[in-house]
Scaffold this active site. Sequence first.
Site, PDB file in Angstrom:
ATOM      1  N   ASP A  67       0.847  -1.196   0.000  1.00  0.00           N
ATOM      2  CA  ASP A  67       0.000   0.000   0.000  1.00  0.00           C
ATOM      3  C   ASP A  67       0.882   1.244   0.000  1.00  0.00           C
ATOM      4  O   ASP A  67       2.088   1.148   0.244  1.00  0.00           O
ATOM      5  CB  ASP A  67      -0.985  -0.013   1.183  1.00  0.00           C
ATOM      6  CG  ASP A  67      -0.344  -0.441   2.496  1.00  0.00           C
ATOM      7  OD1 ASP A  67       0.895  -0.432   2.595  1.00  0.00           O
ATOM      8  OD2 ASP A  67      -1.092  -0.784   3.418  1.00  0.00           O
ATOM      9  N   ASN A 136      -8.000  -1.843  13.724  1.00  0.00           N
ATOM     10  CA  ASN A 136      -9.412  -1.975  13.322  1.00  0.00           C
ATOM     11  C   ASN A 136      -9.622  -3.157  12.363  1.00  0.00           C
ATOM     12  O   ASN A 136     -10.669  -3.279  11.750  1.00  0.00           O
ATOM     13  CB  ASN A 136      -9.908  -0.675  12.659  1.00  0.00           C
ATOM     14  CG  ASN A 136      -9.103  -0.323  11.413  1.00  0.00           C
ATOM     15  OD1 ASN A 136      -8.220  -1.074  10.999  1.00  0.00           O
ATOM     16  ND2 ASN A 136      -9.417   0.815  10.808  1.00  0.00           N
ATOM     17  N   HIS A 138      -7.795  -3.772   9.640  1.00  0.00           N
ATOM     18  CA  HIS A 138      -7.409  -3.563   8.235  1.00  0.00           C
ATOM     19  C   HIS A 138      -6.215  -4.437   7.868  1.00  0.00           C
ATOM     20  O   HIS A 138      -5.362  -4.729   8.692  1.00  0.00           O
ATOM     21  CB  HIS A 138      -7.189  -2.082   7.892  1.00  0.00           C
ATOM     22  CG  HIS A 138      -5.962  -1.438   8.447  1.00  0.00           C
ATOM     23  ND1 HIS A 138      -5.915  -0.103   8.796  1.00  0.00           N
ATOM     24  CD2 HIS A 138      -4.711  -1.902   8.700  1.00  0.00           C
ATOM     25  CE1 HIS A 138      -4.708   0.202   9.225  1.00  0.00           C
ATOM     26  NE2 HIS A 138      -3.965  -0.869   9.174  1.00  0.00           N
ATOM     27  N   GLU A 143      -9.639  -1.074   4.668  1.00  0.00           N
ATOM     28  CA  GLU A 143     -10.253  -0.659   5.925  1.00  0.00           C
ATOM     29  C   GLU A 143     -11.571  -1.407   6.132  1.00  0.00           C
ATOM     30  O   GLU A 143     -12.075  -2.055   5.203  1.00  0.00           O
ATOM     31  CB  GLU A 143     -10.523   0.849   5.865  1.00  0.00           C
ATOM     32  CG  GLU A 143      -9.269   1.717   5.761  1.00  0.00           C
ATOM     33  CD  GLU A 143      -8.549   1.892   7.101  1.00  0.00           C
ATOM     34  OE1 GLU A 143      -8.621   1.002   7.967  1.00  0.00           O
ATOM     35  OE2 GLU A 143      -7.897   2.934   7.268  1.00  0.00           O
TER      36      GLU A 143
HETATM   37  C1  F6R Z   1       1.380  -1.057   6.163  1.00  0.00           C
HETATM   38  C2  F6R Z   1       0.078  -1.699   6.222  1.00  0.00           C
HETATM   39  C3  F6R Z   1      -0.755  -1.681   7.456  1.00  0.00           C
HETATM   40  C4  F6R Z   1       0.033  -2.128   8.695  1.00  0.00           C
HETATM   41  C5  F6R Z   1      -0.854  -2.111   9.944  1.00  0.00           C
HETATM   42  C6  F6R Z   1      -0.064  -2.447  11.198  1.00  0.00           C
HETATM   43  O1  F6R Z   1       1.951  -1.211   4.879  1.00  0.00           O
HETATM   44  O2  F6R Z   1      -0.357  -2.220   5.252  1.00  0.00           O
HETATM   45  O3  F6R Z   1      -1.864  -2.528   7.249  1.00  0.00           O
HETATM   46  O4  F6R Z   1       0.524  -3.418   8.477  1.00  0.00           O
HETATM   47  O5  F6R Z   1      -1.435  -0.849  10.100  1.00  0.00           O
HETATM   48  O6  F6R Z   1       0.913  -1.464  11.404  1.00  0.00           O
HETATM   49  P1  F6R Z   1       2.035  -1.658  12.520  1.00  0.00           P
HETATM   50  O7  F6R Z   1       2.817  -2.837  12.131  1.00  0.00           O
HETATM   51  O8  F6R Z   1       2.854  -0.404  12.484  1.00  0.00           O
HETATM   52  O9  F6R Z   1       1.320  -1.854  13.811  1.00  0.00           O
END
Ligand code: F6R
Length: 250
Positions: A67, A136, A138, A143
């Site tokens: 992403d 959440n 995602h 999302e």
């Molecule tokens: C980042 C991504 C997000 C993260 C998620 C967890 O490329 O796709 O889905 O994997 O928000 O983030 P952390 O690892 O920082 O808790």
Amino acid sequence: MKLIILKDEQALSNYAAKMVMDHINDNPNGLLVFPTGNTPLGMFESLVSKYQKGLVSFRNSSLLELDEYYGIAINSYLNLFAWLDRTFIQKVDFFPKNVFRFNSDSLNSEAEIQRISAIIQSKNGIDLLVLGLGTNGHIGFNEPNSDPTSPTRIVKLTPESLQSNSRYWDEDSIVPDSGFTLGMDSLLKARKIILLVQGNSKAEILNATLNSDISASVPSTYLRPLKNCYILADQEAASKLDTNLINNLG
Ligand code: F6R
């Protein structure tokens, strides 16, 4: 889906790196999709060390980012690609021609989405997908309300995700509130999926991922029926799980 609980962050990172290494050694030519964020950093470090010891090479693999923020300069330090590049890509031996990213400043977002979708197709789909988990539910920037047919697209980030991501940057950074994400449709078809879940802040959502109804309100629940999906959690993240459930999943 198989749940594997590891003692702590270090054990989780080492286990994940070994799984990735073994997979690449068996399938060197595949398309890898890796996340950014804090969770994979230990895994990247361990993979870099394995690469330096000659235990794994990425020279025949391709890599696509999961992403990316939308509407910022391609060379902005806020780019998720820049994060992935400095923490992992530039420390190992990918060929630049095999590394793919979203153009965060694209003026024609539809064409950009088509370009990325064509890359996935030309590589015969995603071979190995590593994911982190949003508080959440995602995965990538898919999302809540993303169902399994959600395509690669631009999404508006939820206030919860924006708040959670704000810990990556200093207070003065203006972080975009929308981003490109690979769609649920391509992610769920990956040949192997590893979801990394680390720390107390993920305990509630890991429990929801494993116990709540499978639905778009928690996109990570769609991983549950997949036989080729491994959820690696450390003990903190697993602290809210029912022990019966853990034994049954073994
Ligand atoms: C980042 C991504 C997000 C993260 C998620 C967890 O490329 O796709 O889905 O994997 O928000 O983030 P952390 O690892 O920082 O808790």
